[in-house]
Design an enzyme around this catalytic site. Sequence first.
Site, short mmCIF file in Angstrom:
data_model
loop_
_atom_site.label_atom_id
_atom_site.label_comp_id
_atom_site.label_asym_id
_atom_site.label_seq_id
_atom_site.Cartn_x
_atom_site.Cartn_y
_atom_site.Cartn_z
N GLY A 1 -36.89 7.63 -1.82
CA GLY A 1 -36.04 6.84 -1.03
C GLY A 1 -34.68 7.54 -1.02
O GLY A 1 -33.69 6.80 -0.80
N GLY B 1 -31.69 6.65 1.83
CA GLY B 1 -31.15 5.50 1.79
C GLY B 1 -29.73 5.58 1.53
O GLY B 1 -29.11 6.48 1.10
N GLN B 2 -29.51 4.16 1.51
CA GLN B 2 -27.89 3.81 1.18
C GLN B 2 -27.46 4.18 -0.18
O GLN B 2 -26.61 5.20 -0.15
CB GLN B 2 -27.51 2.45 1.32
CG GLN B 2 -26.06 1.85 1.21
CD GLN B 2 -25.82 0.62 0.86
OE1 GLN B 2 -26.91 -0.10 0.48
NE2 GLN B 2 -24.68 0.20 0.94
N TYR C 1 -39.61 -9.71 -0.80
CA TYR C 1 -38.88 -8.57 -1.65
C TYR C 1 -38.51 -8.99 -3.08
O TYR C 1 -38.77 -8.22 -4.01
CB TYR C 1 -37.55 -8.32 -0.83
CG TYR C 1 -36.53 -7.53 -1.52
CD1 TYR C 1 -36.59 -6.07 -1.55
CD2 TYR C 1 -35.32 -7.95 -2.03
CE1 TYR C 1 -35.67 -5.33 -2.09
CE2 TYR C 1 -34.40 -7.20 -2.76
CZ TYR C 1 -34.65 -5.82 -2.73
OH TYR C 1 -33.62 -5.03 -3.38
P1 NAD Z 1 -32.41 1.68 2.14
O1 NAD Z 1 -33.10 0.88 2.77
O2 NAD Z 1 -30.95 2.13 2.39
O3 NAD Z 1 -33.37 3.12 1.36
C1 NAD Z 1 -34.59 2.96 1.16
C2 NAD Z 1 -35.25 4.41 1.66
O4 NAD Z 1 -36.60 4.31 1.15
C3 NAD Z 1 -35.20 4.45 2.93
O5 NAD Z 1 -34.46 5.91 3.04
C4 NAD Z 1 -36.57 4.46 3.55
O6 NAD Z 1 -36.77 5.47 4.26
C5 NAD Z 1 -37.32 4.96 2.13
N1 NAD Z 1 -38.65 4.41 2.35
C6 NAD Z 1 -39.20 3.33 2.61
N2 NAD Z 1 -40.43 3.34 2.42
C7 NAD Z 1 -40.73 4.42 1.83
C8 NAD Z 1 -42.01 4.85 1.29
N3 NAD Z 1 -43.26 4.44 1.37
N4 NAD Z 1 -42.00 6.13 1.00
C9 NAD Z 1 -40.85 6.81 0.65
N5 NAD Z 1 -39.71 6.51 1.02
C10 NAD Z 1 -39.68 5.26 1.54
O7 NAD Z 1 -32.23 0.94 0.44
P2 NAD Z 1 -30.93 1.27 -0.77
O8 NAD Z 1 -29.87 0.26 -0.25
O9 NAD Z 1 -30.74 2.46 -0.74
O10 NAD Z 1 -31.81 0.75 -1.80
C11 NAD Z 1 -32.31 1.75 -2.90
C12 NAD Z 1 -33.29 0.68 -3.98
O11 NAD Z 1 -31.98 -0.11 -4.60
C13 NAD Z 1 -34.17 -0.09 -3.37
O12 NAD Z 1 -35.18 -0.10 -4.29
C14 NAD Z 1 -33.43 -1.36 -3.37
O13 NAD Z 1 -34.34 -2.51 -3.56
C15 NAD Z 1 -32.42 -1.37 -4.35
N6 NAD Z 1 -31.42 -2.53 -4.46
C16 NAD Z 1 -30.43 -2.14 -3.43
C17 NAD Z 1 -29.27 -3.07 -3.17
C18 NAD Z 1 -28.30 -2.68 -1.96
O14 NAD Z 1 -27.45 -3.52 -1.93
N7 NAD Z 1 -28.31 -1.61 -1.36
C19 NAD Z 1 -29.37 -4.21 -4.04
C20 NAD Z 1 -30.35 -4.45 -4.75
C21 NAD Z 1 -31.15 -3.33 -5.02
#
Ligand code: NAD
Length: 316
Positions: A9, A12-13, A140
């Site tokens: 991932g 992602g963000q 989720y």
């Molecule tokens: P995001 O959605 O920005 O990034 C997630 C990434 O995972 C994406 O780039 C997507 O392409 C990739 N992805 C999705 N399915 C996939 C798969 N099957 N195989 C490989 N890659 C895949 O999310 P984020 O905000 O960067 O979050 C990262 C982690 O942190 C996640 O596990 C999320 O649950 C956790 N989290 C984030 C936040 C937040 O505020 N951003 C808060 C709590 C927890």
Amino acid sequence: MSPTILITGASGQLGTVLTEALQHKYGRENVIASDIRLPESFDGVFEILDVTDAIRLEEIILKYKVDQIFHLAAILSANGEQNPLNTWEINMKALLNVLEASRKNKVAKVFHPSSIAVFGENAPAVDTPNDSLLNPLTSYGLSKAAGENWGKYYFHKYGLDVRSLRYPGIIGYQSKPGGGTTDYAVEIFHKAVTGEPFTCFLDKETTLPMMFMDDAVRATLELMESPRENIKVRTSYNIAGISFSPEEITASIRERFPNFIVEYAPDFRQEIADKWPKSIQDCEASRDWNWKPEYDLSRITMEMIDNLQGNYAGFV
Ligand code: NAD
């Protein structure tokens, strides 16, 4: 010798920023970034990897002799509600593949984030303790709560060094959010800086726990660098940053942009947010690995505006 690290991932963000921090710490060649999509721009080692594909995951672990996995890939809270069974399927399959491949191939450490979404209406809404009852109300949240327990299971049954944090909503200028319930707190800054009005999908009084990206990345690195015996919580650690409502962040932004217009049009995400804590307690994280946040709301506002102004100026 530097460990070899795989990030899932990574586009992602959070992954975008964490990958850079890990590259900086361990060297570009020792960090393998992966995702199902390419990042917007990237300098380093990148592999296309769908983590639900256990064979491909194992191939990459063997190819690079991976020592540590930061497993970030997931479908987030708001997007996840569009297709709940698919969210469960992907989030659980991906995590179980990571845990099982790590066990089989003797990966030394695994990090996987959990979320404040694990809490539901039966947990105290204010200063939610680490060991509160988990009765999440999103697909989720269900997948994160189950994932925390699977992490603990692999630690106790196989000795796999699995570590986890319950992130609050993460706010950063480096990347765009990926479909969570706290995304408004990033989008609002983009609108303020570009001089556009903002329509908030949460009600003005909806207080939620939030954290600046730099704090979230530092917490992740500090947790992963702590000695194994210090990590007493093997489900997931609460980490608190700052709690605020849309109304409060708007007031903070208006100190820089007094004419910034914000309207409120709560949608389905309001119901998700209403079941989440307003603030969380993180004394276990402070006790075990000295966790302490650095950014309050006024500092977040200053950093977001200054950096986004720089970013947007660079684009024209
Ligand atoms: P995001 O959605 O920005 O990034 C997630 C990434 O995972 C994406 O780039 C997507 O392409 C990739 N992805 C999705 N399915 C996939 C798969 N099957 N195989 C490989 N890659 C895949 O999310 P984020 O905000 O960067 O979050 C990262 C982690 O942190 C996640 O596990 C999320 O649950 C956790 N989290 C984030 C936040 C937040 O505020 N951003 C808060 C709590 C927890």
